[in-house]
Design a protein around this motif. Sequence first.
Motif, PDB file in Angstrom:
ATOM      1  N   TYR A  90       0.829  -1.195   0.000  1.00 30.43           N
ATOM      2  CA  TYR A  90       0.000   0.000   0.000  1.00 30.43           C
ATOM      3  C   TYR A  90       0.871   1.256   0.000  1.00 30.43           C
ATOM      4  O   TYR A  90       1.959   1.283   0.577  1.00 30.43           O
ATOM      5  CB  TYR A  90      -0.934   0.003   1.212  1.00 30.43           C
ATOM      6  CG  TYR A  90      -2.061  -0.981   1.067  1.00 30.43           C
ATOM      7  CD1 TYR A  90      -3.258  -0.618   0.452  1.00 30.43           C
ATOM      8  CD2 TYR A  90      -1.915  -2.290   1.520  1.00 30.43           C
ATOM      9  CE1 TYR A  90      -4.283  -1.523   0.304  1.00 30.43           C
ATOM     10  CE2 TYR A  90      -2.945  -3.203   1.374  1.00 30.43           C
ATOM     11  CZ  TYR A  90      -4.128  -2.823   0.759  1.00 30.43           C
ATOM     12  OH  TYR A  90      -5.134  -3.736   0.603  1.00 30.43           O
ATOM     13  N   GLU A  91       0.372   2.303  -0.654  1.00 32.09           N
ATOM     14  CA  GLU A  91       1.054   3.581  -0.745  1.00 32.09           C
ATOM     15  C   GLU A  91       0.135   4.682  -0.231  1.00 32.09           C
ATOM     16  O   GLU A  91      -1.056   4.456   0.016  1.00 32.09           O
ATOM     17  CB  GLU A  91       1.441   3.878  -2.203  1.00 32.09           C
ATOM     18  CG  GLU A  91       2.259   2.800  -2.867  1.00 32.09           C
ATOM     19  CD  GLU A  91       2.487   3.079  -4.344  1.00 32.09           C
ATOM     20  OE1 GLU A  91       2.380   4.266  -4.738  1.00 32.09           O
ATOM     21  OE2 GLU A  91       2.748   2.133  -5.103  1.00 32.09           O
ATOM     22  N   SER A  92       0.698   5.884  -0.089  1.00 31.33           N
ATOM     23  CA  SER A  92      -0.091   7.041   0.327  1.00 31.33           C
ATOM     24  C   SER A  92       0.363   8.262  -0.452  1.00 31.33           C
ATOM     25  O   SER A  92       1.552   8.428  -0.732  1.00 31.33           O
ATOM     26  CB  SER A  92       0.049   7.298   1.824  1.00 31.33           C
ATOM     27  OG  SER A  92      -0.681   8.452   2.210  1.00 31.33           O
ATOM     28  N   ASP A  93      -0.614   9.107  -0.819  1.00 33.54           N
ATOM     29  CA  ASP A  93      -0.285  10.371  -1.464  1.00 33.54           C
ATOM     30  C   ASP A  93       0.239  11.393  -0.467  1.00 33.54           C
ATOM     31  O   ASP A  93       0.845  12.395  -0.853  1.00 33.54           O
ATOM     32  CB  ASP A  93      -1.526  10.958  -2.149  1.00 33.54           C
ATOM     33  CG  ASP A  93      -1.918  10.180  -3.390  1.00 33.54           C
ATOM     34  OD1 ASP A  93      -1.014   9.610  -4.031  1.00 33.54           O
ATOM     35  OD2 ASP A  93      -3.114  10.138  -3.710  1.00 33.54           O
ATOM     36  N   ALA A  94       0.011  11.167   0.833  1.00 35.30           N
ATOM     37  CA  ALA A  94       0.372  12.163   1.851  1.00 35.30           C
ATOM     38  C   ALA A  94       1.818  12.047   2.306  1.00 35.30           C
ATOM     39  O   ALA A  94       2.457  13.061   2.613  1.00 35.30           O
ATOM     40  CB  ALA A  94      -0.559  12.031   3.059  1.00 35.30           C
TER      41      ALA A  94
END
Length: 251
Positions: free
Chosen positions: A215-219
């Motif tokens: 999983y990744e995050s834009d934040a």
Amino acid sequence: MKTYLLLAMLTAPGAFCQPIDSSGTFPVKSHFRRGILTEFGLAGTVTGLSNLRSFFRNNQIRGASIFDLYVSIGGGVRLNRVKILAQYGFGLKDDKAYFDLAQNGDEIVARNTLANYSALFVGYDIIDARNRRLYLNVGLGGLEYGYTIFRRSSQPVSFPTILSASQPGTVPSLLLRNAGFVDVNLEYAHREKKKRSIEYTIRLGYRRGTVAKAYESDAFPLVNAPRDRINQWYLQTVFNMSLNGEKLRFR
């Protein structure tokens, strides 16, 4: 009178034994060798993300529903009994159940914010009947799926100070990007009858991720994020519009 009755008895069997012309009752099976297809569909899916769901349970996070609704568009060609189809779908989310205010103090909620896919299929009609076709389709594609996690509270916040009102336990975005998958489905389709035809189709299928993705995050960059290999069961209804003939170019 006796002569008339005798003639009637002799000719009646021949009249009743005349062969029945079924061509007027049952339409002839169509044999269009080529077709150009456009489709619009609606699909209900059950999505499995086992590791993320486990993370939600372990941290008392109220997870979004596993049921998704997708709208899809597609296009392709049919060559005799083989069909090649490209398809794109995007999710319609209905998370109204997660908008109600917390009843028993604060709670953390996971809301689904992203669900889309694209795929390319090759299919073969394993059953080629007068009015129906049954295709076995196999495809490859990519899928994106995303959540936002936030803590809800009944504590009022003044709008001018909203940027400083941070809540612990908030993750602006949690994304599964470019998750490749294999798709296998059975397609029950009405057979095309005219050069220009609109038909109804049902597909039952299964998607399985090729590899487990982190999983990744834009934040912010995520380290040691859980990995999931997405799996989906789906039931899709489709309206097909097709141009059919002996060649792929029509007048």
